[in-house]
Design an enzyme around this catalytic site. Sequence first.
Site, PDB file in Angstrom:
ATOM      1  N   HIS A 108      41.385  51.451  29.851  1.00 25.18           N
ATOM      2  CA  HIS A 108      41.926  52.447  30.654  1.00 25.18           C
ATOM      3  C   HIS A 108      42.082  53.854  30.058  1.00 25.18           C
ATOM      4  O   HIS A 108      42.375  54.002  28.947  1.00 25.18           O
ATOM      5  CB  HIS A 108      43.241  52.000  31.338  1.00 25.18           C
ATOM      6  CG  HIS A 108      43.050  50.639  32.158  1.00 25.18           C
ATOM      7  ND1 HIS A 108      42.582  50.673  33.418  1.00 25.18           N
ATOM      8  CD2 HIS A 108      43.202  49.310  31.870  1.00 25.18           C
ATOM      9  CE1 HIS A 108      42.513  49.596  33.923  1.00 25.18           C
ATOM     10  NE2 HIS A 108      43.066  48.955  32.880  1.00 25.18           N
ATOM     11  N   GLY A 132      38.930  30.248  19.713  1.00 26.00           N
ATOM     12  CA  GLY A 132      39.874  30.298  20.875  1.00 26.00           C
ATOM     13  C   GLY A 132      40.895  31.339  20.501  1.00 26.00           C
ATOM     14  O   GLY A 132      41.211  31.597  19.553  1.00 26.00           O
ATOM     15  N   LYS A 156      36.640  46.187  14.663  1.00 26.86           N
ATOM     16  CA  LYS A 156      35.565  46.713  14.095  1.00 26.86           C
ATOM     17  C   LYS A 156      34.321  45.934  13.911  1.00 26.86           C
ATOM     18  O   LYS A 156      34.212  44.725  14.148  1.00 26.86           O
ATOM     19  CB  LYS A 156      35.952  47.244  12.814  1.00 26.86           C
ATOM     20  CG  LYS A 156      36.525  46.192  11.977  1.00 26.86           C
ATOM     21  CD  LYS A 156      36.960  46.731  10.557  1.00 26.86           C
ATOM     22  CE  LYS A 156      37.539  45.892   9.499  1.00 26.86           C
ATOM     23  NZ  LYS A 156      38.019  46.131   8.354  1.00 26.86           N
ATOM     24  N   LYS A 173      34.618  35.446   4.093  1.00 27.82           N
ATOM     25  CA  LYS A 173      33.415  34.806   3.055  1.00 27.82           C
ATOM     26  C   LYS A 173      32.092  34.961   3.888  1.00 27.82           C
ATOM     27  O   LYS A 173      31.942  35.324   5.191  1.00 27.82           O
ATOM     28  CB  LYS A 173      33.760  33.443   2.859  1.00 27.82           C
ATOM     29  CG  LYS A 173      33.671  32.459   4.066  1.00 27.82           C
ATOM     30  CD  LYS A 173      34.081  30.952   3.619  1.00 27.82           C
ATOM     31  CE  LYS A 173      34.074  29.890   4.633  1.00 27.82           C
ATOM     32  NZ  LYS A 173      34.189  28.518   4.364  1.00 27.82           N
TER      33      LYS A 173
END
Length: 203
Positions: A108, A132, A156, A173
Site C-alpha cells: 500500500h 512454511g 532481496k 550455503k
Amino acid sequence: MFKKLDFLFFGWIVNFFYPEYYRPKYGYQRYYILVFHYLIPQKLFRLNPKVKWPVHYTSKVLAPNNITKGILCDPGDNLNNYIQANNGIIFGSNIELGPGVNIISSNHKNDNLREHTKGKPITIGNNVWIGGNSTILPEVSIGNNVVIGANSLVNKDIPSNSVAVGNPCVVIKQKENYAEDLSKIIFNKKVPAKFLEFLQSRV
C-alpha cells in the site's frame, strides 16, 4: 485399482475445470479430494473462482490474471497461502509452497492506503521450495534450484543454487543440483510443448 477409478470418475472433472493443472497422473493428490476440497469451494462457493488451478479453500489468490506459471506449480494449493499479484508474479516450474506462505507483489502507498505501489513483478525460478510461513516481498527475484527455509522474510534477490533462511533471508550455503528426473513423470494430461525442454533438463 482405486487410483484408476479415482481418475476415471473425478480426473476428467479436474482436467476440465483446471486448464493449468499439470501434475503426475497418479500418486500426487487424489482427484476426489481436488473436487471436494478445491473445485467445489472455488466454483460453487466462489472462493478464488477465477484461478485456473486448484487453490485450497483456506488460501487466497488475488489478481490471478497477473500470474504466469509453469507446470508442477499451483500457487495457493496449500493451506493458508496468500498470493497477491497486483504487480505480477512469474512462477517457473516445479515449485512447492509450504503452508502459510505469503507472496506479496505490491505494498500500500504510505500516503494513501487505498492505493498500491507500482513495481516490477516477483520472479521465482524452477525447482524451488519455499518453506512454511515464509513471506516473499515485492520485486524480489528467486533463482533456480533454491530452498527458502521456513519462517523466512525474503526482501532481496536470492541467487540460483542456494539455500537461504532467516529474517531477513540470507544465503547460508550452496545447494546441490536438482536430482529428480522429471521426464519420467506420467502427467494427468498432455503437457504443452513449451514445457518439454524443462522436463528434459535439471535446471
